[in-house]
Design an enzyme around this catalytic site. Structure first.
Site, PDB file in Angstrom:
ATOM      1  N   LYS A 116      49.690  28.495 -35.723  1.00  0.00           N
ATOM      2  CA  LYS A 116      48.450  29.228 -35.508  1.00  0.00           C
ATOM      3  C   LYS A 116      48.509  30.681 -35.969  1.00  0.00           C
ATOM      4  CE  LYS A 116      46.580  26.761 -31.596  1.00  0.00           C
ATOM      5  NZ  LYS A 116      46.163  27.075 -30.229  1.00  0.00           N
ATOM      6  N   GLU A 200      47.257  37.476 -28.445  1.00  0.00           N
ATOM      7  CA  GLU A 200      45.868  37.746 -28.818  1.00  0.00           C
ATOM      8  C   GLU A 200      45.208  38.526 -27.705  1.00  0.00           C
ATOM      9  OE1 GLU A 200      44.282  33.920 -31.326  1.00  0.00           O
ATOM     10  OE2 GLU A 200      43.457  34.193 -29.334  1.00  0.00           O
ATOM     11  N   LYS A 237      38.062  20.821 -23.615  1.00  0.00           N
ATOM     12  CA  LYS A 237      36.610  20.633 -23.638  1.00  0.00           C
ATOM     13  C   LYS A 237      36.161  19.450 -22.777  1.00  0.00           C
ATOM     14  CE  LYS A 237      37.188  22.244 -28.277  1.00  0.00           C
ATOM     15  NZ  LYS A 237      37.603  21.794 -29.622  1.00  0.00           N
ATOM     16  N   ARG A 292      41.697  17.942 -38.832  1.00  0.00           N
ATOM     17  CA  ARG A 292      41.500  16.506 -38.561  1.00  0.00           C
ATOM     18  C   ARG A 292      40.063  16.298 -38.103  1.00  0.00           C
ATOM     19  NH1 ARG A 292      41.095  17.207 -33.000  1.00  0.00           N
ATOM     20  NH2 ARG A 292      42.495  18.750 -32.144  1.00  0.00           N
TER      21      ARG A 292
END
Ligand code: ADP
Ligand code: ADP
Ligand code: MG
Length: 453
Positions: A116, A200, A237, A292
Site C-alpha cells: 500500500k 497516515e 463494509k 480485483r
C-alpha cells in the site's frame, strides 16, 4: 475468445463468474474443497475438481493444486474472484508461465498495488491526492515520532500488506506510539507474513468513496463512477451504494477523468477499485487500490447496466474497451444499494455456520440476490461469513431504500443467524435515510440503542 475458464473461488462469487461464463457461452470448471462438495458452484459448473481439504491453505490457496486442476481440465484462463488468490501476483505469474490467462491485472501491477505504501507513492506520482503520511515504510519508533509530529495527531498505523480491515492502530498521543507501533507490526506479521507498516493521517469522520476502474490490454482505461461504502463495522463494509449521495456530477466527471489518466500511467488493466476517504470538508484522499473484482461490484452494474465480470473476461481475452462498453455518457441510472448478509449473530457478530433449514429469497421489481445458499445447504465454518448479497435498484435513493426494506422483510433464513435484522435497523435509521453517514455510523447507532458494538 476463451473456450473454458476455471474459477479459483467458492460461494456467491464463484456462481457469479459461472453466470458470466454461461452468458458468454464459455465452459466452466469449478474447484472445491472437501467441505464444499455439495456447493452450488460445483453443481452449476460444467466440470468440478476437488483440490483438497477444508482448510483454505490446503485447497483454495494452494497454488499447485489449483494449477493442476487447470491443467488436467485444459482451461484457457482462470478467474480468481475476490479474496483467496485474487491479489497474489505470484499466482498470476505461475498462471502465465503455465500458459493459462490470469483474469486480472498484470502481475507487476498487482504486486505494486498490494504494497500500500508503494501504491500511495505511485498514485501521488500520477497526480492523485493522497493522505498526509510517511514516505514509505516506518521501521523505527524515532521515524514514527517524526512523521506523526509532522502530520499531527491522531495518526493511523497501517499494514503495508493489509486487507479485510485488519492490522490498523489509531494513535491519539505520542506516548502510545511505541506500543501501538510494535502491536501493529506484530499483527501485520501474523496476518500477512509481512510486518511492514506505514503511517497516515487519521480522518475523524470520513466517508468511504471508491471508483470502479476497467482497463483493456491495449492501454485504455475507463472509470465507471463511484460507490459509497461508509457503513462499516471494524473497517469492513456492510452496506454499499451507487452513486454516492455526496458526489456531484462535476466531481464525478473530474475524478473519473483524473483517475483514468493515472491508471493508464500505472499500466492498469482489467477490473479494479481505487478507494478514497472523504473528509468533513469534502476533500477526497486516495487510500488503496484493490486489484480485483470487488464484493460490492453489483451496485455499479445496476446503475451502469454494464456486466463487470463479463467485461473482465472480455478484456482479458484481448477485446477493446471501445468495442465492449456502451457508446454513451456514463451517467448513473437511478440508485442501487447492497446489503452484505453475513452468517453471523446480528448483535454479537459471532460466526453462525450451519445448515439452512428454510430459505425464502426475496425478489420482485428492483431486487437482485447474489448467493450460493439453498435450503438444506450448509455454511461451513472455514471461510468468510458472507452468505448473500441483497441488492436493490430504484429510480432514486429513496426508492432503492424502500425496495431494500421490503426485500429484507421477505428474506427468510432459518437454521442459522444472519445479519438481516441488523440491516433492517440500519435501513430504518433517519440518518441512513437522509444519507448523513460516515464510517462511524454503526457505532453511533449501537450507542443510541444502548448496545455494545
Ligand atoms: P471488498 O471491498 O471487496 O469487500 P475486502 O477487503 O473486504 O474487499 O475483501 C474481500 C474479501 O477478501 C473478503 O472476504 C476478505 O475477508 C478477503 N480478504 C481481503 N484481503 C485479504 C487478505 N489480505 N487475506 C485474506 N483475505 C483477504
Ligand atoms: P483494507 O485494505 O483493510 O481495506 P483500507 O486502507 O482500505 O484497508 O481501509 C479500510 C477502512 O479503514 C476504510 O474504509 C476506513 O473506514 C478506515 N481507514 C483507513 N484509513 C483511514 C484513515 N487514514 N483515517 C480514517 N479511517 C481510515
Ligand atoms: Mg480497502
Amino acid at each position: 475468445m476463451f473456450e473454458k475458464i476455471l474459477i479459483a473461488n467458492r460461494g456467491e462469487i464463484a456462481l457469479r463468474v459461472i453466470c458470466a461464463c454461461k452468458d458468454l457461452g464459455i465452459k466452466t470448471v469449478a474447484v472445491y474443497s472437501e467441505a464444499d462438495r455439495n456447493s452450488l458452484h460445483v453443481r452449476f459448473a460444467d466440470e468440478a475438481v476437488c483440490i483438497g481439504p477444508a482448510k483454505s491453505a490446503r485447497s483454495y490457496l494452494d497454488i499447485p493444486s489449483v494449477i493442476s486442476a487447470a491443467e488436467i481440465t485444459n482451461v484457457d484462463a482462470i478467474h480468481p474472484g475476490y479474496g483467496f488468490l485474487s491479489e497474489n501476483a505470484n499466482f498470476a505469474e505461475v498462471c502465465e508461465t503455465s500458459g493459462i490467462r490470469f483474469i486480472g491485472p498484470k502481475p507487476e501491477v498487482t504486486r505494486l498495488m498490494g504494497l500500500k505504501q508503494q501504491a500511495r507513492a505511485a498514485m501521488k506520482q500520477a497526480g492523485i491526492p493522497i493522505l498526509p503520511g510517511s514516505d514509505g515504510i516506518v521501521g523505527t519508533v524515532e521515524q514514527a515520532h517524526t512523521v506523526a509530529e509532522k502530520i499531527g495527531y491522531p495518526v493511523l498505523i497501517k499494514a503495508s500488506a493489509g486487507g479485510g480491515g485488519r492490522g490498523m492502530r489509531i494513535v491519539e498521543h505520542p506516548d502510545e506510539l511505541p506500543n501501538l507501533l510494535a502491536q501493529a507490526q506484530q499483527e501485520a506479521q501474523i496476518a500477512f507474513s509481512c510486518g511492514d507498516v506505514y503511517i497516515e493521517k487519521f480522518i475523524k469522520a470520513p466517508r468511504h468513496i471508491e471508483f470502479q476502474v476497467l482497463g483493456d490490454e491495449h492501454g485504455d482505461v475507463e472509470v465507471l463512477g463511484e460507490r459509497e461504502c461508509s457503513i462499516q463495522r471494524r473497517h469492513q463494509k456492510l452496506i454499499e451504494e451507487a452513486p454516492s449521495p455526496v458526489v456531484t456530477p462535476e466531481l464525478r466527471r473530474e475524478m473519473c477523468e483524473r483517475l483514468a489518466t493515472a491508471m493508464k500511467e500505472v499500466g492498469y488493466s482489467n477490473a479494479g477499485t481505487v478507494e478514497f476517504l472523504m473528509d468533513e470538508k469534502g476533500n477526497l484522499y486516495f487510500i488503496e487500490v484493490n486489484a480485483r473484482i470487488q464484493v460490492e461490484h453489483p451496485v455499479t452494474e445496476m446503475v451502469t447496466g454494464i456486466d463487470l465480470v463479463k467485461s473482465q473476461i472480455l478484456v482479458a481475452s484481448g477485446e477493446k474497451l471501445s468495442d465492449i462498453l456502451p457508446k454513451r455518457d456514463l451517467v448513473p441510472r437511478g440508485h442501487s444499494i447492497e446489503c452484505r448478509i453475513n452468517a453471523e449473530h446480528p448483535e454479537k457478530f459471532t460466526p453462525s455456520p450451519g445448515r439452512i433449514t428454510a430459505l425464502n429469497l426475496p425478489g420482485g421489481i428492483g431486487i437482485r440476490v447474489d448467493t450460493a445458499c439453498y435450503t438444506d445447504g450448509v455454511i461451513p465454518p472455514y471461510y468468510d461469513s458472507l452468505a448473500a448479497k441483497l441488492i436493490s435498484h430504484g429510480a432514486n435513493r429513496l426508492e432503492a431504500i424502500t425496495r431494500m426494506q421490503r426485500a429484507l422483510e421477505m428474506f427468510v433464513v432459518e437454521g442459522i443467524y444472519t445479519t438481516i435484522p441488523l440491516h433492517q435497523r440500519i435501513l430504518a435509521h433517519p440518518d441512513f435515510i437522509s444519507a448523513k453517514i460516515d464510517t462511524h455510523f454503526l457505532a453511533r447507532m449501537f450507542e443510541e440503542e444502548g448496545k455494545k458494538l
